[in-house]
Design a protein around this motif. Structure first.
Motif, PDB file in Angstrom:
ATOM      1  N   GLU A   1     -18.374  70.056 -26.305  1.00 22.84           N
ATOM      2  CA  GLU A   1     -17.883  68.699 -26.517  1.00 22.84           C
ATOM      3  C   GLU A   1     -16.830  68.368 -25.473  1.00 22.84           C
ATOM      4  O   GLU A   1     -16.825  67.282 -24.897  1.00 22.84           O
ATOM      5  CB  GLU A   1     -17.275  68.572 -27.916  1.00 22.84           C
ATOM      6  CG  GLU A   1     -18.281  68.784 -29.047  1.00 22.84           C
ATOM      7  CD  GLU A   1     -19.288  67.654 -29.157  1.00 22.84           C
ATOM      8  OE1 GLU A   1     -18.955  66.518 -28.768  1.00 22.84           O
ATOM      9  OE2 GLU A   1     -20.422  67.909 -29.636  1.00 22.84           O
TER      10      GLU A   1
ATOM     11  N   SER B   1     -14.842  66.331 -32.248  1.00 27.21           N
ATOM     12  CA  SER B   1     -15.748  65.634 -31.359  1.00 27.21           C
ATOM     13  C   SER B   1     -17.154  66.005 -31.759  1.00 27.21           C
ATOM     14  O   SER B   1     -17.444  67.156 -32.097  1.00 27.21           O
ATOM     15  CB  SER B   1     -15.471  66.042 -29.909  1.00 27.21           C
ATOM     16  OG  SER B   1     -16.372  65.387 -29.039  1.00 27.21           O
TER      17      SER B   1
ATOM     18  N   ALA C   1     -15.395  61.327 -29.696  1.00 25.00           N
ATOM     19  CA  ALA C   1     -14.214  61.802 -30.429  1.00 25.00           C
ATOM     20  C   ALA C   1     -14.206  61.198 -31.825  1.00 25.00           C
ATOM     21  O   ALA C   1     -14.526  60.022 -32.012  1.00 25.00           O
ATOM     22  CB  ALA C   1     -12.947  61.417 -29.683  1.00 25.00           C
TER      23      ALA C   1
ATOM     24  N   LEU D   1      -7.510  63.842 -27.500  1.00 23.26           N
ATOM     25  CA  LEU D   1      -8.785  63.136 -27.695  1.00 23.26           C
ATOM     26  C   LEU D   1      -8.606  61.777 -28.354  1.00 23.26           C
ATOM     27  O   LEU D   1      -9.418  60.879 -28.169  1.00 23.26           O
ATOM     28  CB  LEU D   1      -9.739  63.989 -28.550  1.00 23.26           C
ATOM     29  CG  LEU D   1     -10.243  65.295 -27.940  1.00 23.26           C
ATOM     30  CD1 LEU D   1     -11.143  66.026 -28.927  1.00 23.26           C
ATOM     31  CD2 LEU D   1     -11.002  65.037 -26.638  1.00 23.26           C
TER      32      LEU D   1
END
Ligand code: ATP
Ligand code: MG
Length: 634
Positions: free
Chosen positions: A79, A168, A173, A201
């Motif tokens: 991710e 994520s 996210a 994130l």
């Protein structure tokens, strides 16, 4: 069943104390136990009474002398494109730092710490840190939203919550912090502090006086030496909720010593893992499989464990095998649901990487249908071992104990009863013991072996009521699953006791119909439920996901596929089991752990309220069911 294993199993039941006293030697004890089993208050079992030990010590410290520099925790995120390898020494360092952070917030032995985290190393540090200082961790799956989280906060009443800005999924996210804030707002119980890992994130608003920054605290405690707190074997290590597939989740409570011994024994006898090798379990730390076989089991065995954040199909459907090649994975543990996802992808990816290091792929969590088992074992050229267990048991009830004696797997069967489990098939109405090829409720005669739940957190009565009183005339633990045993002692799981339908007086397991439908080559997966019917009482209705959804795009094509599928059921089970309809959908409604929510599908089909949906993965899938049932051509 092989003779050697049969004797091994028999001894585990007939000489419980002798058997488990031996297994207990697989872990380190700070002080020896004085009694192997205290069963003075059935059905509550207390294992290794008086012994003092620690899960974190057995997972980390114990290995420092021999393998400090070897990999312990391998974090891979597809991710965020991060890969970090922590040696046992580094894991030890990070865990002590996390323990110091928690202790600094007033966390003491017996206090609860709620962990609401994505699949990042700090989640594992937090679990191990709790274990180190004797705090009780309660991991809540990161995919849960505010209501589910609030219910768990109120049940566990944690002093501290450990969380992060975001998880994520498929490159997107998912902010955790707003969900956590909302959960704490709804909950009656308020944690004193929240330790937050900022991954950068998603933006976070911090609540002054409550929210703390992990990176800052880590710096402050970078040198902290936190000794292991030696716990009596029966102190509580953690609480964890069941998946909620059939009803309201139950808070499973687990001990320290029994769990450590059970995991160490399973790593040797069932998984056959060796220190220095790599174990790759694709589950999530929010589930029991993640607790037992991402975190504690492999580490107790001195193995490196892979913590994977990502899906099985990104960047492409070869990612799992690519990781097997890169980290020379010896043992892998996944779920049938992940394999069915791969089945919809290019099969060439199964052989693109060098997976020769892989000895066995273990699958668990739901029924493994024969076509899926064949597809993956033939595609990979590796043995597949299905294993059957529950959040409640913490380790397999049914599997093959290849570490004791090599046994052949049978397609469709998770294997034979594991040592320690006095397993029986009982008649649901009379409680009578059933014989070969007779279908009954899978039940365990207590005491439950080490590693199994001690009780329902905070509710001994619910523990007894829920699990030990439903089979007439027997004070046996009910698994709430149907099973059958063949002449070789192999069990087959036929579905859940509340997934039985009654068509014109015939009792049918929805699982059997699903297994039959799954023999159609175009099918990826399916769910069968019983729908109320004025004439027959109930009729079976099937929901099918195709490998290639466009195959049912035209009404005629859909009709033809439906006919072919129904013909298979006719042939294999008889016309009485034939579903009245097969509806084609893009996805099945599932729990976050990947289990089909049959009760919700059934409710929607009968136009009832689907009830508790807090654990549903994708509400849109349930909408598709609604739409399908409402439309004439499915
Ligand atoms: P709840 O108890 O809250 O309804 P749940 O039973 O889905 O949720 P888990 O403890 O995660 O919660 O799942 C255990 C159940 O999963 C088993 O009782 C069984 O029904 C199913 N299961 C697990 N492994 C297998 C397997 N190998 N084969 C068939 N079924 C399996
Ligand atoms: Mg269950």
């Amino acid at each position: 069943m092989g003779q050697r294993y049969e004797a091994f199993h028999r001894r585990s039941i007939e000489d419980r104390e002798g058997f488990w006293a031996e297994q207990a030697q697989l872990i380190d004890w700070h002080e020896p136990f004085t009694q192997v089993l205290d069963y003075s208050r059935p059905p509550f079992a207390r294992w290794f009474v008086g012994g003092r030990t620690n899960l974190c010590h057995n997972a980390i410290d114990r290995h420092l002398a021999e393998r400090a520099g070897q990999p312990a925790l391998i974090h891979v995120s597809t991710e965020t494109n991060e890969e970090t390898v922590y040696s046992f020494a580094e894991l030890h360092r990070e865990t002590m730092t996390m323990a110091a952070i928690l202790a600094g917030q007033g966390v003491e032995r017996g206090d609860r710490v709620l962990i609401y985290m994505p699949m990042i190393p700090q989640a594992v540090f937090a679990m191990l840190a709790c274990a180190r200082i004797g705090a009780i961790h309660s991991v809540v799956f990161g995919g849960f939203a505010s209501n589910s989280l609030a219910a768990r906060i109120d049940d566990a009443t944690p002093k501290v919550v450990v969380s992060a800005d975001a998880g994520s999924r498929a490159g997107k996210a998912i902010a955790y912090k707003p969900l956590l804030d909302e959960a704490i707002r709804i909950a009656r119980h308020k944690p004193a502090s929240v330790v937050l890992v900022d991954r950068g994130l998603a933006p976070m608003e911090r609540v002054a006086g409550r929210d703390l920054d992990y990176a800052e605290l880590r710096k402050a405690h970078a040198e902290a030496e936190v000794p292991v707190t030696w716990l009596e074997s029966n102190e509580i290590s953690y609480t964890l909720y069941t998946s909620g597939t059939t009803g309201t989740p139950k808070g499973v409570q687990r001990d320290v010593g029994g769990y450590a011994v059970a995991l160490a024994a399973s790593m040797r006898h069932i998984y056959c893992g060796k220190a220095g090798e790599t174990y790759f379990c694709t589950s999530d730390i929010g589930w029991v499989v993640g607790h037992s076989y991402i975190v504690y089991g492999p580490l107790i065995a001195g193995m490196a464990t892979i913590l994977y954040e990502g899906t099985p199909i990104r960047p492409d459907a070869g990612i799992l095998w690519q990781l097997v090649e890169k980290y020379r994975v010896s043992l892998m543990f996944s779920a049938p649901t992940a394999i069915r996802v791969l089945k919809k992808q290019d099969p060439a990816l199964l052989t693109k990487y060098d997976t020769s290091s892989l000895r066995t792929l273990f699958l668990a969590g739901e029924p493994l249908d024969e076509p899926t088992a064949r597809w993956i074992s033939e595609g990979l050229g590796r043995p597949i071992i299905d294993n059957y267990w529950q959040t409640e048991t913490g380790w397999p009830i049914l599997a093959l104990a290849n570490g004791v004696e090599r046994m052949t797997a049978k397609f469709g069967s998770p294997g034979v009863p594991m040592y320690g489990y006095d397993l029986h098939l009982l008649h649901e109405q009379t409680g009578a013991e059933l014989g070969v090829n007779e279908k009954g409720v899978v039940a365990i005669f207590p005491p439950l072996p080490p590693g199994c739940m001690q009780t329902v957190w905070g509710d001994d009565e619910r523990f007894v009521e829920t699990y030990f009183t439903t089979i007439p005339g027997q004070a046996a633990y009910s698994t709430f699953d149907w099973g059958i045993r063949d002449e070789d002692g192999y069990y087959f799981i036929l579905g859940r006791t509340d997934d039985v339908i009654n068509v014109a007086g015939h009792r049918l397991g929805t699982r059997e119909i699903e297994e039959s439908l799954s023999h159609h080559a175009a099918l990826a997966e399916c769910a069968v439920i019983g729908m109320a019917d004025a004439i027959k009482g109930q009729v079976a209705v099937a929901f099918a996901v195709l490998k290639d959804a466009s195959a049912a795009a035209q009404p005629e094509a859909a009709l033809r596929l439906e006919k072919e599928m129904l013909a298979i059921v006719d042939r294999q089970l008889g016309a009485v089991a034939r579903p009245s309809r097969v509806y084609f959908v893009m996805a099945l409604p599932k729990t976050r752990s990947g289990k089909v929510l049959r009760r919700a599908i059934q409710a929607v089909c009968e136009q009832r309220d689907p009830g508790d949906l807090t654990t549903i993965e994708d509400p849109n899938a349930l909408q598709q069911v609604r739409d399908a049932v409402g439309s004439p051509h499915g």
